[in-house]
Design a protein around this motif. Structure first.
Motif, mmCIF file in Angstrom:
data_model
loop_
_atom_site.group_PDB
_atom_site.id
_atom_site.type_symbol
_atom_site.label_atom_id
_atom_site.label_comp_id
_atom_site.label_asym_id
_atom_site.label_seq_id
_atom_site.Cartn_x
_atom_site.Cartn_y
_atom_site.Cartn_z
ATOM 1 N N LEU A 408 -54.991 -5.274 24.636
ATOM 2 C CA LEU A 408 -54.311 -4.466 23.615
ATOM 3 C C LEU A 408 -52.955 -3.963 24.127
ATOM 4 C CD1 LEU A 408 -54.280 -3.110 20.868
ATOM 5 C CD2 LEU A 408 -55.544 -1.187 21.859
ATOM 6 N N LYS A 409 -52.905 -3.521 25.374
ATOM 7 C CA LYS A 409 -51.642 -3.031 25.925
ATOM 8 C C LYS A 409 -50.602 -4.146 26.004
ATOM 9 C CE LYS A 409 -53.232 0.959 28.594
ATOM 10 N NZ LYS A 409 -53.280 1.610 29.932
ATOM 11 N N MET A 410 -51.037 -5.362 26.301
ATOM 12 C CA MET A 410 -50.104 -6.490 26.323
ATOM 13 C C MET A 410 -49.554 -6.755 24.927
ATOM 14 S SD MET A 410 -52.048 -9.113 28.931
ATOM 15 C CE MET A 410 -50.870 -10.426 28.696
ATOM 16 N N LEU A 411 -50.410 -6.646 23.915
ATOM 17 C CA LEU A 411 -49.968 -6.850 22.540
ATOM 18 C C LEU A 411 -48.972 -5.766 22.129
ATOM 19 C CD1 LEU A 411 -50.404 -8.638 20.030
ATOM 20 C CD2 LEU A 411 -52.239 -7.087 19.343
ATOM 21 N N VAL A 412 -49.249 -4.525 22.528
ATOM 22 C CA VAL A 412 -48.363 -3.409 22.195
ATOM 23 C C VAL A 412 -46.980 -3.600 22.824
ATOM 24 C CG1 VAL A 412 -48.005 -0.921 22.525
ATOM 25 C CG2 VAL A 412 -50.264 -1.777 21.893
ATOM 26 N N ALA A 413 -46.945 -4.137 24.052
ATOM 27 C CA ALA A 413 -45.681 -4.254 24.798
ATOM 28 C C ALA A 413 -44.824 -5.437 24.360
ATOM 29 C CB ALA A 413 -45.975 -4.365 26.289
ATOM 30 N N LYS A 414 -45.316 -6.288 23.463
ATOM 31 C CA LYS A 414 -44.515 -7.422 23.000
ATOM 32 C C LYS A 414 -43.222 -6.934 22.347
ATOM 33 C CE LYS A 414 -47.466 -10.863 23.879
ATOM 34 N NZ LYS A 414 -47.164 -12.041 24.691
ATOM 35 N N ALA A 415 -42.168 -7.734 22.505
ATOM 36 C CA ALA A 415 -40.839 -7.268 22.098
ATOM 37 C C ALA A 415 -40.407 -7.754 20.719
ATOM 38 C CB ALA A 415 -39.816 -7.715 23.139
ATOM 39 N N ASN A 416 -41.064 -8.752 20.157
ATOM 40 C CA ASN A 416 -40.526 -9.402 18.965
ATOM 41 C C ASN A 416 -41.215 -8.977 17.669
ATOM 42 O OD1 ASN A 416 -38.698 -10.903 20.527
ATOM 43 N ND2 ASN A 416 -40.279 -12.414 20.996
ATOM 44 N N TRP A 417 -41.691 -7.740 17.614
ATOM 45 C CA TRP A 417 -42.292 -7.244 16.373
ATOM 46 C C TRP A 417 -41.200 -7.128 15.298
ATOM 47 C CZ3 TRP A 417 -47.394 -6.811 15.619
ATOM 48 C CH2 TRP A 417 -48.237 -6.724 16.727
ATOM 49 N N ALA A 418 -41.517 -7.599 14.096
ATOM 50 C CA ALA A 418 -40.555 -7.554 12.989
ATOM 51 C C ALA A 418 -41.149 -6.749 11.841
ATOM 52 C CB ALA A 418 -40.227 -8.971 12.514
ATOM 53 N N LEU A 419 -40.355 -5.859 11.253
ATOM 54 C CA LEU A 419 -40.806 -5.056 10.125
ATOM 55 C C LEU A 419 -40.982 -5.966 8.911
ATOM 56 C CD1 LEU A 419 -41.417 -2.227 8.969
ATOM 57 C CD2 LEU A 419 -38.982 -2.033 8.405
ATOM 58 N N ALA A 420 -42.206 -6.021 8.389
ATOM 59 C CA ALA A 420 -42.513 -6.915 7.268
ATOM 60 C C ALA A 420 -42.565 -6.169 5.940
ATOM 61 C CB ALA A 420 -43.849 -7.626 7.502
ATOM 62 N N ARG A 421 -43.141 -4.948 5.948
ATOM 63 C CA ARG A 421 -43.263 -4.167 4.706
ATOM 64 C C ARG A 421 -43.172 -2.691 5.043
ATOM 65 N NH1 ARG A 421 -48.093 -5.168 0.708
ATOM 66 N NH2 ARG A 421 -46.737 -3.794 -0.524
ATOM 67 N N GLU A 422 -42.732 -1.926 4.063
ATOM 68 C CA GLU A 422 -42.719 -0.472 4.218
ATOM 69 C C GLU A 422 -43.065 0.127 2.868
ATOM 70 O OE1 GLU A 422 -40.016 3.025 6.294
ATOM 71 O OE2 GLU A 422 -39.194 1.019 5.980
ATOM 72 N N LYS A 423 -44.144 0.838 2.807
ATOM 73 C CA LYS A 423 -44.592 1.456 1.566
ATOM 74 C C LYS A 423 -44.795 2.941 1.826
ATOM 75 C CE LYS A 423 -48.243 1.434 -1.911
ATOM 76 N NZ LYS A 423 -49.615 0.996 -2.246
ATOM 77 N N GLU A 424 -43.886 3.736 1.269
ATOM 78 C CA GLU A 424 -43.894 5.174 1.508
ATOM 79 C C GLU A 424 -43.860 5.440 3.018
ATOM 80 O OE1 GLU A 424 -47.139 6.840 -0.698
ATOM 81 O OE2 GLU A 424 -46.222 6.343 -2.630
ATOM 82 N N LYS A 425 -44.903 6.051 3.581
ATOM 83 C CA LYS A 425 -44.883 6.397 5.005
ATOM 84 C C LYS A 425 -45.485 5.309 5.891
ATOM 85 C CE LYS A 425 -47.058 10.305 4.504
ATOM 86 N NZ LYS A 425 -47.690 11.593 4.871
ATOM 87 N N VAL A 426 -46.070 4.284 5.281
ATOM 88 C CA VAL A 426 -46.765 3.244 6.048
ATOM 89 C C VAL A 426 -45.809 2.080 6.320
ATOM 90 C CG1 VAL A 426 -48.722 1.658 6.096
ATOM 91 C CG2 VAL A 426 -48.957 3.888 4.989
ATOM 92 N N ARG A 427 -45.726 1.680 7.601
ATOM 93 C CA ARG A 427 -44.875 0.567 7.995
ATOM 94 C C ARG A 427 -45.745 -0.549 8.572
ATOM 95 N NH1 ARG A 427 -43.041 5.274 9.432
ATOM 96 N NH2 ARG A 427 -43.953 5.148 11.518
ATOM 97 N N MET A 428 -45.479 -1.775 8.137
ATOM 98 C CA MET A 428 -46.250 -2.938 8.588
ATOM 99 C C MET A 428 -45.326 -3.902 9.314
ATOM 100 S SD MET A 428 -48.714 -5.479 6.381
ATOM 101 C CE MET A 428 -49.798 -6.642 7.209
ATOM 102 N N TYR A 429 -45.690 -4.255 10.557
ATOM 103 C CA TYR A 429 -44.920 -5.168 11.392
ATOM 104 C C TYR A 429 -45.760 -6.421 11.673
ATOM 105 C CZ TYR A 429 -42.098 -0.988 12.447
ATOM 106 O OH TYR A 429 -41.323 0.131 12.370
ATOM 107 N N THR A 430 -45.072 -7.514 11.921
ATOM 108 C CA THR A 430 -45.768 -8.754 12.292
ATOM 109 C C THR A 430 -45.169 -9.316 13.574
ATOM 110 O OG1 THR A 430 -44.287 -10.067 10.897
ATOM 111 C CG2 THR A 430 -46.394 -9.363 9.930
ATOM 112 N N LEU A 431 -45.982 -10.092 14.267
ATOM 113 C CA LEU A 431 -45.554 -10.784 15.483
ATOM 114 C C LEU A 431 -46.081 -12.206 15.405
ATOM 115 C CD1 LEU A 431 -44.343 -10.743 18.396
ATOM 116 C CD2 LEU A 431 -46.631 -10.116 19.194
ATOM 117 N N GLU A 432 -45.177 -13.167 15.289
ATOM 118 C CA GLU A 432 -45.563 -14.569 15.161
ATOM 119 C C GLU A 432 -45.457 -15.246 16.526
ATOM 120 O OE1 GLU A 432 -43.922 -16.732 11.845
ATOM 121 O OE2 GLU A 432 -43.399 -14.857 10.829
ATOM 122 N N GLU A 433 -46.583 -15.785 16.997
ATOM 123 C CA GLU A 433 -46.630 -16.534 18.255
ATOM 124 C C GLU A 433 -47.207 -17.915 17.977
ATOM 125 O OE1 GLU A 433 -47.321 -13.370 21.733
ATOM 126 O OE2 GLU A 433 -48.873 -13.278 20.193
#
Length: 606
Positions: A408-433
């Motif tokens: 989990l910590k390795m996944l958290v430390a990945k650098a290429n997260w991209a913001l995919a959606r934002e709905k009110e206060k909730v933000r959704m990011y994706t990481l494509e490998e």
């Protein structure tokens, strides 16, 4: 003057040299030539683009393997390699600490290849993380064939160093700020490796307590068992000034080299051949020794398996006065094999342990072999090379927990997260490998991080905010930080029966300021909970929560998931905006946290 001519000839030299040439040669430089009428001023020359910033603690060492560094086979002596490794790691530690450092321990080392005369050993060491007065240094060793240009990895190691002030006092270290993605991953996982080191003895003791007390000798074709007493080696070394480091203590790499030497002799006495060192299990330095000390090195074969043997080796020190008791300096366990002409391990003779302590060492060697296999299978393998649900066993709980949190910590430390959606206060990011699509959901909640951690780490309450969960039964409480649940979820759209999971939940509080609270999930298999006909058995490879305090009353809650194929359609539907189910679920999570934070305070006060 020559250097100035080189510059004039378009060869760029460092600014420090130019400064020395212009300012250091007093009275030797001529004034600049005045421009002729109509002559244009020369444009400044283009400088080479700066190389990317390197970690300030990084040390690189390259050594050409000469005949004096090798054994009888013309291969680099492992003892010599250990000296170079310890030197590079110490220099890296001292770069960060700014003061003398001593080796406290070196983790398990697995040697993948041998190195021959004429090849180059390349060693790179850098500090992964600094704790209070100790730090972890990561070391990578490879060899380079100068003729073919081939590069090959030899081993990877982690060493712990302690910074020392005047008169041996401990020094509080400054924190390390990782910059690259790789450094952030190593920084994050260093806390888990430290935790694993601290519980290693307890893991071994627990395994021996639950295993049969009788010593069972393996039956093997061939001659009778070799008495362990015949493999015993004792040797003494006088510590001379060339053996000392720059602090006056015996160089740690030298002690490790002497230990490897006597261990090799002990292994040779069992097999009557020249053995090859394959692995070392944790050098642990218990105290220093100085110039003038005598070091007594002892080694004996603890156990001989079919194709490998374990040799136990220790180092004790004493001064000129024999009346003073010996001081235990270091101990380690080394695994040797004997290779045939084709490079395959040969079958070894059986070992007959000595009664009493010999039988204890025999059993402990068997336990360490199991732990090594668990660690190599669970910790060292890449995620894509192991089954999703690994078998749960009490003896490998430490390494499964380590693997769970580290993934989990390795996944958290990945650098290429991209913001995919934002709905009110909730933000959704994706990481494509290449093999996975991972997603992250974030929200800021008016709750302390510790309270959010307590609420979200209890899977039995997950159904209160996550409509996908039907129930979660606590199957086994491993310890205060690790629990195993049997989870039942709703039916998937393309399935006619609900899914069930057997999940290991590992929780961690912050190791130091800036670290998040972590709740990690991964699938395991339990004999008591096999797949059943009324459920579709699901698996999760890596998922969980990270919770960062943003202020005294605000926290950032993030959920991570490495989407499995059966879950992929659900994720992509939400990412594309065709569904808001994930965002709605996380909004429900926020309401759950806000609703229950006051109840939690009341219960804690009660």
């Amino acid at each position: 003057r020559c250097l100035l001519k080189m510059v004039k000839g378009n060869i760029i030299v460092p600014e420090e040299i130019l400064s020395f040439c212009c300012n250091g040669l007093q009275g030797s430089t001529s004034p600049p030539r005045p421009r002729e009428p109509g002559e244009q001023e020369e444009a400044p020359r283009a400088m080479a683009s700066p190389s990317p910033a390197r970690n300030p603690t990084e040390v690189q060492m390259s050594q050409l393997v000469l005949p004096c560094h090798t054994n009888h086979r013309g291969e680099l002596s492992t003892g010599q390699l250990l000296k170079w490794i310890d030197t590079a790691a110490c220099l890296s530690a001292e770069r960060h600490a700014g003061c003398p450092c001593v080796t406290a321990s070196m983790d398990d080392i697995y040697f993948e290849h041998t190195i021959s005369v004429g090849q180059v050993v390349n060693i790179k060491a850098k500090v992964n993380r600094a704790f209070n007065s100790s730090m972890e240094v990561g070391i990578q060793v490879s060899y380079e064939d100068l003729c073919s240009g081939k590069h090959c990895s030899i081993c990877k190691a982690y060493a712990t160093f302690v910074a020392q002030g005047p008169l041996g006092s401990k020094v509080r270290l400054k924190p390390l700020a990782p910059q690259t993605e790789e450094e952030k991953i190593e920084y994050s996982i260093a806390a888990e490796r430290r935790r694993m080191r601290l519980v290693h003895k307890d893991t071994l003791k627990d395994l021996l307590t639950r295993s049969p007390q009788e010593t069972e000798l393996e039956t093997r074709d061939g001659s009778g068992a070799v008495p362990a007493e015949k493999t015993r080696v004792e040797s003494v070394e006088l510590v001379l000034p060339p053996h000392a480091n720059h602090q006056g203590n015996t160089f740690g790499g030298q002690i490790m080299a002497w230990m490897e030497n006597v261990a090799t002799i002990a292994a040779s006495r069992l097999c009557h051949a020249h053995p090859t060192l394959r692995a070392i299990e944790m050098f642990h330095f218990r105290g220093p020794s100085q110039v003038g000390d005598r070091l007594v090195l002892k080694a004996i074969v603890n156990n001989a398996f079919k194709n490998s043997m374990e040799v136990g080796v220790s180092a004790e020190a004493y001064g000129q006065e024999m009346s003073v008791s010996r001081r235990h300096i270091n101990s380690a366990f080394m695994t040797f094999v004997v290779l045939d002409q084709e490079g395959h391990p040969r079958t070894l003779p059986m070992l007959a342990p000595e009664p009493g302590d010999g039988e204890r060492r025999y059993r402990e060697a068997s336990a360490r072999k199991k732990i090594r296999l668990d660690r190599k299978y669970v910790v060292s393998c890449k995620q894509t090379e192991v089954p999703l649900s690994v078998p749960w066993d009490q003896s490998n709980k430490v390494y499964l927990s380590y693997n769970n949190v580290s993934a989990l910590k390795m996944l958290v430390a990945k650098a290429n997260w991209a913001l995919a959606r934002e709905k009110e206060k909730v933000r959704m990011y994706t990481l494509e490998e290449d093999k996975f699509l991972s997603f992250r959901i974030e929200i800021s909640v008016c709750i302390t991080a510790s309270r959010a951690f307590s609420l979200l780490s209890n899977l039995r309450r997950r159904h209160e905010w996550d409509s996908h969960y039907v129930s979660a039964e606590l199957v086994q409480k491993v310890d205060d930080d690790d629990m195993i649940y049997h989870v039942v979820s709703q039916k998937l759209r393309h399935e006619n029966k609900p899914q069930d999971f057997v999940i290991l939940a590992s929780r961690r509080k912050p190791c130091s300021k800036g670290d998040p609270y972590v709740v990690a999930f991964r699938s395991v298999t339990l004999p008591t909970h096999p797949a059943r006909a009324e459920f579709t058995r699901g698996e999760t490879l890596c998922s969980g929560f990270c919770i960062w305090p943003e202020s005294e009353e605000m926290s950032k809650v993030a959920y991570y998931n490495q989407a499995m194929p059966g879950y992929l359609n659900y994720v992509t539907t939400n990412v594309a905006g065709l569904s808001s189910d994930i965002c709605s679920t996380f909004e429900a999570c926020e309401k759950f946290l806000l609703k229950n934070k006051e109840d939690l305070i009341s219960r804690l006060q009660d």
